[in-house]
Write an enzyme that holds these catalytic residues in place. Sequence first.
Site, PDB file in Angstrom:
ATOM      1  N   ARG A  33      -0.217  -8.410  13.453  1.00 36.18           N
ATOM      2  CA  ARG A  33      -0.769  -7.370  12.569  1.00 36.18           C
ATOM      3  C   ARG A  33      -1.721  -7.987  11.540  1.00 36.18           C
ATOM      4  O   ARG A  33      -2.753  -7.394  11.212  1.00 36.18           O
ATOM      5  CB  ARG A  33       0.362  -6.597  11.888  1.00 36.18           C
ATOM      6  CG  ARG A  33       1.099  -5.708  12.892  1.00 36.18           C
ATOM      7  CD  ARG A  33       2.361  -5.112  12.316  1.00 36.18           C
ATOM      8  NE  ARG A  33       2.086  -4.248  11.204  1.00 36.18           N
ATOM      9  CZ  ARG A  33       2.902  -4.091  10.161  1.00 36.18           C
ATOM     10  NH1 ARG A  33       4.027  -4.765  10.097  1.00 36.18           N
ATOM     11  NH2 ARG A  33       2.575  -3.264   9.201  1.00 36.18           N
ATOM     12  N   ARG A  42      11.149  -6.827   4.296  1.00 42.18           N
ATOM     13  CA  ARG A  42      11.147  -5.404   4.670  1.00 42.18           C
ATOM     14  C   ARG A  42      11.840  -5.207   6.024  1.00 42.18           C
ATOM     15  O   ARG A  42      12.545  -4.233   6.238  1.00 42.18           O
ATOM     16  CB  ARG A  42       9.701  -4.885   4.729  1.00 42.18           C
ATOM     17  CG  ARG A  42       9.599  -3.401   4.995  1.00 42.18           C
ATOM     18  CD  ARG A  42       8.213  -2.872   4.697  1.00 42.18           C
ATOM     19  NE  ARG A  42       7.218  -3.365   5.639  1.00 42.18           N
ATOM     20  CZ  ARG A  42       5.918  -3.131   5.534  1.00 42.18           C
ATOM     21  NH1 ARG A  42       5.449  -2.449   4.510  1.00 42.18           N
ATOM     22  NH2 ARG A  42       5.075  -3.590   6.425  1.00 42.18           N
ATOM     23  N   ARG A  88      -9.363   2.019   9.580  1.00 40.89           N
ATOM     24  CA  ARG A  88      -9.028   0.619   9.843  1.00 40.89           C
ATOM     25  C   ARG A  88     -10.032  -0.038  10.777  1.00 40.89           C
ATOM     26  O   ARG A  88      -9.914  -1.236  11.044  1.00 40.89           O
ATOM     27  CB  ARG A  88      -7.652   0.551  10.515  1.00 40.89           C
ATOM     28  CG  ARG A  88      -6.497   0.350   9.546  1.00 40.89           C
ATOM     29  CD  ARG A  88      -5.206   0.460  10.343  1.00 40.89           C
ATOM     30  NE  ARG A  88      -4.157  -0.374   9.886  1.00 40.89           N
ATOM     31  CZ  ARG A  88      -3.026   0.078   9.311  1.00 40.89           C
ATOM     32  NH1 ARG A  88      -2.852   1.346   9.081  1.00 40.89           N
ATOM     33  NH2 ARG A  88      -2.089  -0.762   8.965  1.00 40.89           N
ATOM     34  N   ARG A 103      12.174  -2.057  10.350  1.00 36.70           N
ATOM     35  CA  ARG A 103      10.984  -1.556  11.046  1.00 36.70           C
ATOM     36  C   ARG A 103      10.745  -2.387  12.292  1.00 36.70           C
ATOM     37  O   ARG A 103      10.714  -3.612  12.243  1.00 36.70           O
ATOM     38  CB  ARG A 103       9.765  -1.669  10.122  1.00 36.70           C
ATOM     39  CG  ARG A 103       9.460  -0.392   9.402  1.00 36.70           C
ATOM     40  CD  ARG A 103       8.262  -0.537   8.496  1.00 36.70           C
ATOM     41  NE  ARG A 103       7.024  -0.850   9.196  1.00 36.70           N
ATOM     42  CZ  ARG A 103       5.829  -0.644   8.675  1.00 36.70           C
ATOM     43  NH1 ARG A 103       5.710  -0.109   7.475  1.00 36.70           N
ATOM     44  NH2 ARG A 103       4.754  -0.956   9.343  1.00 36.70           N
ATOM     45  N   LYS A 153       0.813  -1.225   0.000  1.00 25.62           N
ATOM     46  CA  LYS A 153       0.000   0.000   0.000  1.00 25.62           C
ATOM     47  C   LYS A 153       0.842   1.269   0.000  1.00 25.62           C
ATOM     48  O   LYS A 153       0.571   2.194  -0.751  1.00 25.62           O
ATOM     49  CB  LYS A 153      -0.893   0.076   1.253  1.00 25.62           C
ATOM     50  CG  LYS A 153      -2.041  -0.851   1.294  1.00 25.62           C
ATOM     51  CD  LYS A 153      -2.993  -0.500   2.437  1.00 25.62           C
ATOM     52  CE  LYS A 153      -2.349  -0.420   3.808  1.00 25.62           C
ATOM     53  NZ  LYS A 153      -1.839  -1.700   4.343  1.00 25.62           N
TER      54      LYS A 153
HETATM   55  P1  AMP Z   1       1.047   0.937   8.489  1.00 19.52           P
HETATM   56  O1  AMP Z   1       2.331   1.583   8.111  1.00 19.52           O
HETATM   57  O2  AMP Z   1      -0.128   1.532   7.778  1.00 19.52           O
HETATM   58  O3  AMP Z   1       1.088  -0.567   8.382  1.00 19.52           O
HETATM   59  O4  AMP Z   1       0.804   1.266  10.045  1.00 19.52           O
HETATM   60  C1  AMP Z   1       1.745   0.877  11.024  1.00 19.52           C
HETATM   61  C2  AMP Z   1       1.090   0.834  12.380  1.00 19.52           C
HETATM   62  O5  AMP Z   1       0.592   2.137  12.731  1.00 19.52           O
HETATM   63  C3  AMP Z   1      -0.112  -0.084  12.512  1.00 19.52           C
HETATM   64  O6  AMP Z   1       0.263  -1.442  12.744  1.00 19.52           O
HETATM   65  C4  AMP Z   1      -0.831   0.538  13.704  1.00 19.52           C
HETATM   66  O7  AMP Z   1      -0.187   0.220  14.927  1.00 19.52           O
HETATM   67  C5  AMP Z   1      -0.623   2.024  13.456  1.00 19.52           C
HETATM   68  N1  AMP Z   1      -1.721   2.577  12.617  1.00 19.52           N
HETATM   69  C6  AMP Z   1      -1.622   3.063  11.351  1.00 19.52           C
HETATM   70  N2  AMP Z   1      -2.823   3.472  10.908  1.00 19.52           N
HETATM   71  C7  AMP Z   1      -3.704   3.237  11.913  1.00 19.52           C
HETATM   72  C8  AMP Z   1      -5.108   3.408  12.059  1.00 19.52           C
HETATM   73  N3  AMP Z   1      -5.866   3.912  11.054  1.00 19.52           N
HETATM   74  N4  AMP Z   1      -5.668   3.067  13.225  1.00 19.52           N
HETATM   75  C9  AMP Z   1      -4.936   2.566  14.249  1.00 19.52           C
HETATM   76  N5  AMP Z   1      -3.616   2.340  14.167  1.00 19.52           N
HETATM   77  C10 AMP Z   1      -2.999   2.667  13.014  1.00 19.52           C
END
Ligand code: AMP
Length: 186
Positions: free
Chosen positions: A144, A127, A88, A133, A13
């Site tokens: 996740r 990654r 989400r 990360r 994404k």
């Molecule tokens: P991502 O890079 O989009 O995979 O986001 C990394 C982490 O940030 C996720 O595993 C959550 O812990 C947090 N996060 C990102 N977006 C959200 C969201 N919309 N709601 C809650 N936590 C989020």
Amino acid sequence: MRILLMGPPGAGKGTQAALLAQRLSIPHISTGDIFRANVSQGTPLGRKAQEYMDKGEYVPDDVTNAMVRDRLTWEDAVNGFILDGYPRTTAQVSELDAMLAHAGIGLDVVVELHAQPEVLLQRMVKRAADQGRSDDDPTVIRRRLEVYAAETAPLLEIYGQRNLLRQVDGIGDIVDVTSRLVAAVS
Ligand code: AMP
């Protein structure tokens, strides 16, 4: 255009949203990126978010919603945006609906980038090696994926019922996936 890009962790994404945003000259708004920037700057928001991110859990809705509410008022988002990683949860869907209704605007399309679970795992392990990360270790990755299935996958049905959902295969060369996405939003 106002676009939501959805899909499980590891589906690509972030990469694709950035490319599509460039192509369409609209901002790429990634809640994960905003959280990570706050973590690296050591802000209070970052400290709060990190507790959850490190465990593979979602940051609480009130924190996330307030952050997006603010970001959507920036000047660059007036003519459109790609939201990556938000909403989400069903509570975030309601909140986003309220924000957009308040501004008198709506979403044009919701795209789901999909990929098989084995591919997602492989990508995230790679990654972790490439980017380091802290939420890309195997236990956190598994968590996740579980949280996505429980909390976020049901949102696809909501947007499907609204006739906004398009599905795009996230497997293949980056440029090919981008072309599919461009076609899906056109
Ligand atoms: P991502 O890079 O989009 O995979 O986001 C990394 C982490 O940030 C996720 O595993 C959550 O812990 C947090 N996060 C990102 N977006 C959200 C969201 N919309 N709601 C809650 N936590 C989020």
